[in-house]
Design an enzyme around this catalytic site. Structure first.
Site, PDB file in Angstrom:
ATOM      1  N   LYS A 288       0.701  -1.675  -0.273  1.00  0.00           N
ATOM      2  CA  LYS A 288       0.279   0.087  -0.094  1.00  0.00           C
ATOM      3  C   LYS A 288       1.136   1.260   0.163  1.00  0.00           C
ATOM      4  O   LYS A 288       2.069   1.530   0.849  1.00  0.00           O
ATOM      5  CB  LYS A 288      -0.983   0.793   1.023  1.00  0.00           C
ATOM      6  N   GLU A 376     -18.904  -6.438  10.956  1.00  0.00           N
ATOM      7  CA  GLU A 376     -19.386  -4.994  11.152  1.00  0.00           C
ATOM      8  C   GLU A 376     -20.624  -5.549  12.334  1.00  0.00           C
ATOM      9  O   GLU A 376     -20.361  -5.703  12.840  1.00  0.00           O
ATOM     10  CB  GLU A 376     -20.118  -3.748  10.563  1.00  0.00           C
ATOM     11  N   ARG A 404     -24.843  -2.937   7.630  1.00  0.00           N
ATOM     12  CA  ARG A 404     -24.685  -4.085   7.964  1.00  0.00           C
ATOM     13  C   ARG A 404     -24.253  -5.070   8.529  1.00  0.00           C
ATOM     14  O   ARG A 404     -24.482  -5.958   8.769  1.00  0.00           O
ATOM     15  CB  ARG A 404     -23.102  -4.073   6.999  1.00  0.00           C
TER      16      ARG A 404
END
Length: 636
Positions: A288, A376, A404
């Site tokens: 990243k 979640e 969610r």
């Protein structure tokens, strides 16, 4: 910005232009594309580290596959800036995330090259499988479908549900796992460790691939035989290597891990896999922030760094001396303060410890704060389990992501009235991240759930007092919603005071018109009242900070309904079924004839732009609210 000069990139507007290049030119194109993203994001902030880390992958995909006929289904739109630039949006990329400009994440509403919406995580495999099945049933057997999942999204439960279905549904799709060991903060959990251990020999893969193609060409490899051979092969390989491969255990061919920054090698591998039958997973290791030293060193900070100086490799950070803190900072500091005094308190967050500031507690109490990854629903049920056996969890989830976990909130928390404190960060309009990230629906969704307490603080002192109140014995499930960004108080560290559940406060007396607000939008309403009264002699407007959506303060409602002919409700959430609807229901149920005007978010998905721009568009800024008050006053 001045016109960019990139020898190769300047000549590419669509993937068809890209395909004219020789493979040997692709590394230079990747360098130019990364440079273009860096220069643009330095002045027009966005998601930096993920996109520059996926440059080689993006170029290889568009070089090998025939988009938009072939479907590229991105998972987590943080990766997709290079994709946007290569698919007809290069000249408009300077408008990315700006009002009326390019959307913050890929969406079919913007471009035919964007196969599916991807603001949240973990949905690519399910959507791609649906497209693969649709291709077979609509006469598009030649269409290739690729799911690109990364930035920690594989830890989401939906990704595993999709994998399970991929393994049993006939398809030829490719899943590309962009494994950069990150979501926003570092990836966590057993899957991360499993991915780090996975290793498959390149020579072995080539031999296996050639053998499968030969068997298939001779008619020896029908679907049942293929699955049987895969199972036998997986068993032998696991026994020899003492490793288990979760993907091949699901009858999904696994290839990798490979270097995700070697674009020439990626093209070679993808060409091999392109026409292979059956589901496949290509595992790539990427970094990243690859190609930009500060982003590689600290990808969390450079995930969305704001403006920065490319050459100096420094973020441009404004002096915030004397500026109110972010609500997120107040939450993090207050949670640590409460946890020091209450040993039962623990913290839970799904992959957002830095974003929600739970990292403050994690640094001092690492054994009492848990990052569960992009999960979640699990975060809520995990918190419920701890609450059931004596702990007091503060579970912090961004409002739009909490959608969610709706079933988990009802089934695993509310029914048992467990003492879980659900802190909904980024509630209301969040700004440039747009429709997928606005916290628009939490009030309307949670208000019907029995047993929940739902509150929203008008300022930092109120947030601290609500957090203090929520952790006291007997409060049950407690929801606190607050927005992204700064509050209004510089001197914010007040002494804790318990707030009686279901009580608001009269901020200003008045007659004729009463304004009822919930949350920080009350500050804009207070300014609006001052503006309206200053411009309308004799106007007297009452202002009530209701604090609680559930239960409502019935004494304040009764007072306002008896003394005012008109009530204005204001909320930074959808009007349909929200706080205003609750007030309207109470007025009707109790036989009052006061007229109620509800201000809030419309029955439409609000676009992206700055928070101030969006609040003006939806009529929640001070000037717009003042206009409503003045208009109602003129009718009396």
């Amino acid at each position: 910005m001045a016109k960019r000069e990139h020898n190769i990139l300047d000549g590419i507007n669509y993937p068809a232009d890209l395909k004219k290049l020789k493979v040997g030119q692709l590394p230079q194109l990747c360098d130019e594309l990364r440079d273009d993203i860096l220069k643009e994001l330095s002045v027009n902030p966005g998601h930096l580290a993920s996109s520059i880390g996926a440059v080689e992958l993006t170029v290889a995909l568009h070089y090998v596959y025939d988009t938009p006929y072939d479907r590229l289904v991105w998972d987590v739109g943080h990766q997709a800036y290079g994709h946007k630039i290569l698919t007809g949006r290069k000249d408009r990329f300077c408008t990315n995330r700006k009002l009326h400009g390019l959307m913050p994440f890929p969406s079919p509403l913007e471009s035919e090259y964007d196969s599916f919406v991807c603001g949240h995580a973990s949905n690519s495999i399910s959507a791609a499988l649906g497209m693969a099945v649709a291709a077979k049933r609509t006469g598009n057997d030649g269409r290739h479908v690729v799911a690109i999942i990364g930035d920690g999204a594989m830890s989401g439960g939906l990704a595993f549900e999709g994998l399970n279905n991929v393994s049993t549904t006939p398809n030829d799709m490719l899943i590309v796992l962009n494994d950069n060991n990150m979501s926003i903060d570092r990836s966590v959990g057993g899957l991360k460790q499993a991915l780090l251990r996975l290793n498959t020999n390149d020579t072995y893969n080539r031999i296996r691939f050639k053998a499968s193609r030969w068997l298939n060409s001779k008619g020896y490899l029908d679907d049942d035989r293929r699955k049987g051979i895969i199972r036998l092969n997986n068993a032998l390989k696991s026994a020899i290597s003492h490793q288990q491969n979760i993907f091949e255990g699901l009858n999904i061919r696994y290839f990798g891990p490979f270097d995700g920054h070697n674009v020439v090698e990626l093209v070679r591998i993808m060409r091999q896999l392109k026409d292979m039958h059956g589901p496949k997973l290509l595992h790539l290791h990427t970094v990243k922030g690859h190609g930009y030293a500060p982003a590689e060193k600290d990808p969390t900070v450079w995930h969305q760094p704001g403006k920065f100086d490319v050459a100096a490799e420094e973020r441009i950070v404004a002096d915030e001396t004397g500026v109110p803190p972010k609500f997120q900072t107040v939450f993090g500091e207050t949670l640590l303060e409460l946890a020091k005094a209450n040993p039962r308190i623990v913290g839970v967050t799904p992959a957002m410890p830095t974003g929600c500031s739970m990292n403050i507690m994690m640094r001092e109490m690492p054994d009492r704060a848990f990052d569960v990854g992009i999960a979640e629903g699990h975060a809520v049920t995990f918190a419920a389990g701890m609450a059931k056996d004596g702990l007091l969890p503060f579970c912090n989830i961004y409002s739009s992501f909490a959608q969610r976990a709706y079933d988990n909130i009802i089934h695993d928390v509310a029914i048992l009235r467990l003492p879980v404190v659900l802190c909904l960060d980024r509630a209301g309009l969040v700004g440039e991240d747009g429709a997928t990230h606005h916290g628009a629906f939490d009030i309307a969704a949670l208000r019907p759930v029995p047993g929940l307490t739902i509150a929203s603080p008008m300022d930092e002192h109120e947030l601290r007092n609500l957090m203090y109140t929520a952790q006291l014995d007997g409060k049950g499930p407690f929801v606190i919603r607050y927005p992204r960004g700064k509050g209004v108080l510089v001197d914010w560290r007040n002494k804790f005071e318990e707030i009686e559940v279901g009580t608001g406060r009269r901020l200003k007396a008045g007659s004729g018109i009463a304004v009822m607000t919930v949350g920080p939008v009350g500050n804009a309403a207070a300014e609006a009242i001052r503006m309206a009264e200053a411009g309308t002699p004799g106007l007297s407007v009452a202002h009530y900070d209701m604090r609680f959506v559930k239960p409502l303060d019935e004494s304040l409602l009764d007072e306002a309904a008896r003394s005012c002919r008109h009530i204005i409700t204001i909320e930074d959430g959808v009007r349909a079924g929200g706080f205003g609807s609750a007030v309207l229901e109470w007025i009707s149920d109790h036989g009052f004839d006061a007229k109620v005007t509800r201000l809030g978010l419309p029955d439409a998905f609000v676009e992206h732009g700055t928070a101030d721009e969006l609040h003006h568009i939806v009529g929640l800024d001070a000037a717009s609210i003042a206009g409503v008050i003045t208009s109602l006053a003129a009718r009396r």
